[in-house]
Design a protein around this motif. Structure first.
Motif, PDB file in Angstrom:
ATOM      1  N   SER A   1     -40.805 -39.232 -30.877  1.00 58.89           N
ATOM      2  CA  SER A   1     -39.491 -39.534 -30.970  1.00 58.89           C
ATOM      3  C   SER A   1     -38.921 -38.014 -31.128  1.00 58.89           C
ATOM      4  N   ILE A   2     -39.175 -37.364 -32.226  1.00 56.52           N
ATOM      5  CA  ILE A   2     -38.858 -35.925 -32.560  1.00 56.52           C
ATOM      6  C   ILE A   2     -38.967 -35.064 -31.674  1.00 56.52           C
ATOM      7  N   LEU A   3     -40.459 -35.029 -30.913  1.00 55.41           N
ATOM      8  CA  LEU A   3     -40.591 -34.106 -29.895  1.00 55.41           C
ATOM      9  C   LEU A   3     -39.749 -34.494 -28.615  1.00 55.41           C
ATOM     10  N   THR A   4     -39.562 -35.775 -28.114  1.00 50.97           N
ATOM     11  CA  THR A   4     -38.660 -36.002 -27.081  1.00 50.97           C
ATOM     12  C   THR A   4     -37.018 -35.453 -27.552  1.00 50.97           C
ATOM     13  N   VAL A   5     -36.748 -35.698 -28.534  1.00 52.36           N
ATOM     14  CA  VAL A   5     -35.339 -35.198 -28.891  1.00 52.36           C
ATOM     15  C   VAL A   5     -35.259 -33.712 -29.130  1.00 52.36           C
ATOM     16  N   CYS A   6     -36.076 -32.703 -29.400  1.00 54.11           N
ATOM     17  CA  CYS A   6     -36.305 -31.460 -29.298  1.00 54.11           C
ATOM     18  C   CYS A   6     -36.297 -30.998 -27.947  1.00 54.11           C
ATOM     19  N   LEU A   7     -37.095 -31.655 -26.884  1.00 50.83           N
ATOM     20  CA  LEU A   7     -37.052 -31.097 -25.684  1.00 50.83           C
ATOM     21  C   LEU A   7     -35.747 -31.159 -24.978  1.00 50.83           C
ATOM     22  N   LEU A   8     -35.178 -32.454 -25.210  1.00 49.70           N
ATOM     23  CA  LEU A   8     -33.696 -33.065 -24.901  1.00 49.70           C
ATOM     24  C   LEU A   8     -32.793 -31.889 -24.924  1.00 49.70           C
ATOM     25  N   LEU A   9     -32.841 -31.427 -26.495  1.00 50.36           N
ATOM     26  CA  LEU A   9     -31.914 -30.295 -26.921  1.00 50.36           C
ATOM     27  C   LEU A   9     -32.183 -28.897 -26.287  1.00 50.36           C
ATOM     28  N   ILE A  10     -33.324 -28.571 -26.022  1.00 52.14           N
ATOM     29  CA  ILE A  10     -33.715 -27.368 -25.290  1.00 52.14           C
ATOM     30  C   ILE A  10     -33.298 -27.607 -23.931  1.00 52.14           C
ATOM     31  N   ALA A  11     -33.506 -28.711 -23.345  1.00 56.89           N
ATOM     32  CA  ALA A  11     -33.032 -28.760 -22.068  1.00 56.89           C
ATOM     33  C   ALA A  11     -31.633 -28.613 -21.814  1.00 56.89           C
ATOM     34  N   LEU A  12     -30.934 -29.020 -22.725  1.00 52.94           N
ATOM     35  CA  LEU A  12     -29.495 -29.019 -22.595  1.00 52.94           C
ATOM     36  C   LEU A  12     -28.855 -27.297 -22.767  1.00 52.94           C
ATOM     37  N   VAL A  13     -29.519 -26.753 -23.927  1.00 54.84           N
ATOM     38  CA  VAL A  13     -29.314 -25.456 -24.118  1.00 54.84           C
ATOM     39  C   VAL A  13     -29.498 -24.565 -22.732  1.00 54.84           C
ATOM     40  N   THR A  14     -30.669 -24.664 -22.283  1.00 52.14           N
ATOM     41  CA  THR A  14     -31.110 -24.143 -21.078  1.00 52.14           C
ATOM     42  C   THR A  14     -30.281 -24.217 -19.821  1.00 52.14           C
ATOM     43  N   ALA A  15     -29.760 -25.497 -19.614  1.00 50.05           N
ATOM     44  CA  ALA A  15     -28.846 -25.875 -18.693  1.00 50.05           C
ATOM     45  C   ALA A  15     -27.430 -25.145 -19.051  1.00 50.05           C
ATOM     46  N   PHE A  16     -27.039 -24.964 -20.162  1.00 50.16           N
ATOM     47  CA  PHE A  16     -25.902 -24.249 -20.457  1.00 50.16           C
ATOM     48  C   PHE A  16     -25.947 -22.792 -20.241  1.00 50.16           C
ATOM     49  N   VAL A  17     -26.923 -22.210 -20.531  1.00 49.76           N
ATOM     50  CA  VAL A  17     -27.132 -20.849 -20.418  1.00 49.76           C
ATOM     51  C   VAL A  17     -27.447 -20.440 -18.870  1.00 49.76           C
ATOM     52  N   TRP A  18     -28.073 -21.307 -18.182  1.00 50.55           N
ATOM     53  CA  TRP A  18     -28.247 -21.320 -16.650  1.00 50.55           C
ATOM     54  C   TRP A  18     -26.760 -21.297 -16.062  1.00 50.55           C
ATOM     55  N   MET A  19     -25.964 -22.058 -16.334  1.00 48.33           N
ATOM     56  CA  MET A  19     -24.620 -22.352 -15.670  1.00 48.33           C
ATOM     57  C   MET A  19     -23.775 -21.091 -16.411  1.00 48.33           C
ATOM     58  N   MET A  20     -23.883 -20.463 -17.451  1.00 46.89           N
ATOM     59  CA  MET A  20     -22.966 -19.677 -17.801  1.00 46.89           C
ATOM     60  C   MET A  20     -23.388 -18.276 -17.355  1.00 46.89           C
ATOM     61  N   MET A  21     -24.615 -17.805 -17.327  1.00 43.66           N
ATOM     62  CA  MET A  21     -25.059 -16.560 -17.027  1.00 43.66           C
ATOM     63  C   MET A  21     -24.624 -16.070 -15.611  1.00 43.66           C
ATOM     64  N   PRO A  22     -24.869 -16.607 -14.627  1.00 39.70           N
ATOM     65  CA  PRO A  22     -24.503 -16.147 -13.220  1.00 39.70           C
ATOM     66  C   PRO A  22     -23.077 -16.019 -13.244  1.00 39.70           C
ATOM     67  N   PRO A  23     -22.080 -16.831 -13.371  1.00 42.31           N
ATOM     68  CA  PRO A  23     -20.733 -16.403 -13.121  1.00 42.31           C
ATOM     69  C   PRO A  23     -20.169 -15.253 -13.952  1.00 42.31           C
ATOM     70  N   LEU A  24     -20.874 -15.006 -15.344  1.00 41.53           N
ATOM     71  CA  LEU A  24     -20.511 -14.253 -16.232  1.00 41.53           C
ATOM     72  C   LEU A  24     -20.776 -12.865 -15.834  1.00 41.53           C
ATOM     73  N   ALA A  25     -21.928 -12.931 -15.194  1.00 39.11           N
ATOM     74  CA  ALA A  25     -22.509 -11.550 -14.980  1.00 39.11           C
ATOM     75  C   ALA A  25     -21.829 -10.978 -13.656  1.00 39.11           C
ATOM     76  N   ASP A  26     -21.313 -12.031 -12.700  1.00 36.44           N
ATOM     77  CA  ASP A  26     -20.883 -11.619 -11.352  1.00 36.44           C
ATOM     78  C   ASP A  26     -19.292 -10.920 -11.992  1.00 36.44           C
ATOM     79  N   GLN A  27     -18.655 -11.894 -12.676  1.00 38.25           N
ATOM     80  CA  GLN A  27     -17.254 -11.504 -13.358  1.00 38.25           C
ATOM     81  C   GLN A  27     -17.483  -9.899 -13.953  1.00 38.25           C
ATOM     82  N   VAL A  28     -18.412  -9.579 -14.574  1.00 36.36           N
ATOM     83  CA  VAL A  28     -18.547  -8.346 -15.497  1.00 36.36           C
ATOM     84  C   VAL A  28     -18.800  -7.411 -14.287  1.00 36.36           C
TER      85      VAL A  28
END
Length: 358
Positions: free
Chosen positions: A81-108
């Motif tokens: 259960s702990i491993l599942t929750v950790c993987l879920l948190l890592i997936a959410l953080v990765t998705a956030f960074v993946w959505m943030m970086m391309p538009p931020l790089a384009d605007q810069v």
């Protein structure tokens, strides 16, 4: 021998009055003050580590209901259960960074590319020419560029920014490691804490402690629900307004909404500034939209969600967040509301019943 002689013999000679040793009292008092000062210095030196531990313990307690739900519903061992929750948190953080970086790089990239033409266009305006005639802006800018002291200050600022980034990454990594440790050992920590209570009162303390842990988990779930609602509403509006970065801005609004009191305002300002690049009219409309939504969230959505999650009056929530923020900054604002919820449980289950029996 008469009775009077026996009385005098039993009492003996009268003792001289006892005078306190003022030197010993002063010495002991000085040692106490010195010990208190050393303890304060030690706590100040490790205050950052204590904050890391407190935040990690708060996250572990808040995620524990989700871990227990996975363990009961899916019949998973606790480590799974702990491993599942950790993987879920890592997936959410990765998705956030993946959505943030391309538009931020384009605007810069776009900003850096268009910077020379923007400066040239600014120099041709009548307003800038008048300002340059009065204050010699261009000449002072050229002198600042070639000044070695300015270069040293800029380099020192860059080093300071790099140090802040490194400290932030180290803090995040430390909190994540401590959270993982606390999630794995939370049942043992709670059992050890309950064993410090006398056996006759242990069952009642366990019930109260388990309820406090559940309330902290409900608070985190409620805060996530409020943030999710804000992100969805922001995405629908920004998508309808034609923003090319509707999803990214909505994610920013949702993430900042996790911060009590000021989170929604910060995310709304970022989205509004981004929409001002499309024109002043749509920027003003966006500002009005988020102002209206913030009032709805503050007086309708958040009070109802938090009332069911932590069962604390909204005025107490706001007061607790303000006091916690004044004492410990953002960390204090995050921990204040569940702390008040825990104190409310203790008052209702322990203090008030004892007062009623008197």
């Amino acid at each position: 021998m008469s009775g009077t002689d026996l009385v005098h013999q039993g009492h003996g000679e009268p003792r001289p009055p006892h005078h306190p040793n003022y030197f010993l009292l002063g010495f002991v008092g000085a040692l106490g003050v010195l010990a208190a000062w050393l303890l304060g210095e030690a706590l100040a030196a490790v205050s950052t580590v204590l904050v890391y531990i407190l935040v990690a313990l708060f996250l572990a307690v808040g995620l524990n209901p989700l871990i227990e739900t996975l363990r009961r519903q899916l019949r998973m061992p606790r480590w799974a259960s702990i491993l599942t929750v950790c993987l879920l948190l890592i997936a959410l953080v990765t998705a956030f960074v993946w959505m943030m970086m391309p538009p931020l790089a384009d605007q810069v990239t776009t900003f850096v590319t268009n910077l020379p033409s923007t400066i040239d266009a600014l120099q041709e305006t009548r307003f800038f020419q008048n300002v340059d005639e009065r204050f010699d802006v261009l000449e002072r800018a050229e002198e600042a560029v070639v000044d070695p002291q300015v270069g040293q200050q800029v380099f020192g600022g860059l080093v300071g920014v790099g140090q802040v980034v490194f400290n932030s990454l180290f803090a995040i990594f430390s909190v994540l490691v401590l959270t993982l440790f606390f999630m794995a050992s939370l049942p043992g920590i709670m059992d050890m804490t309950y064993r410090l209570v006398p056996r006759s009162r242990r069952a009642g303390v366990r019930r109260i402690g388990d309820e406090i842990v559940q309330r902290i988990g409900d608070f985190i779930a409620g805060q996530l629900l409020v943030a999710a609602i804000g992100g969805v509403v922001a995405f629908l509006y920004l998508w309808a307004a034609g923003s090319a970065y509707a999803l990214t801005l909505a994610v920013i609004v949702a993430v900042t909404a996790l911060i009590p009191l000021i989170g929604t305002t910060l995310g709304s300002l970022v989205a509004t500034l981004a929409m001002f690049t499309h024109g002043p009219v749509i920027g003003v409309v966006t500002l009005v939209f988020f102002l209206v939504y913030q009032q709805i969230e503050s007086y309708v959505i958040s009070p109802r969600v938090m009332r069911q999650a932590v069962d604390v009056h909204p005025s107490a929530n706001i007061t607790a967040a303000l006091v916690g923020g004044a004492l410990m900054g953002l960390v204090g604002a995050l921990l204040a509301i569940p702390t008040v919820a825990a104190l409310t449980i203790v008052l209702k289950k322990v203090v008030f019943p004892r007062l009623e029996r008197r």
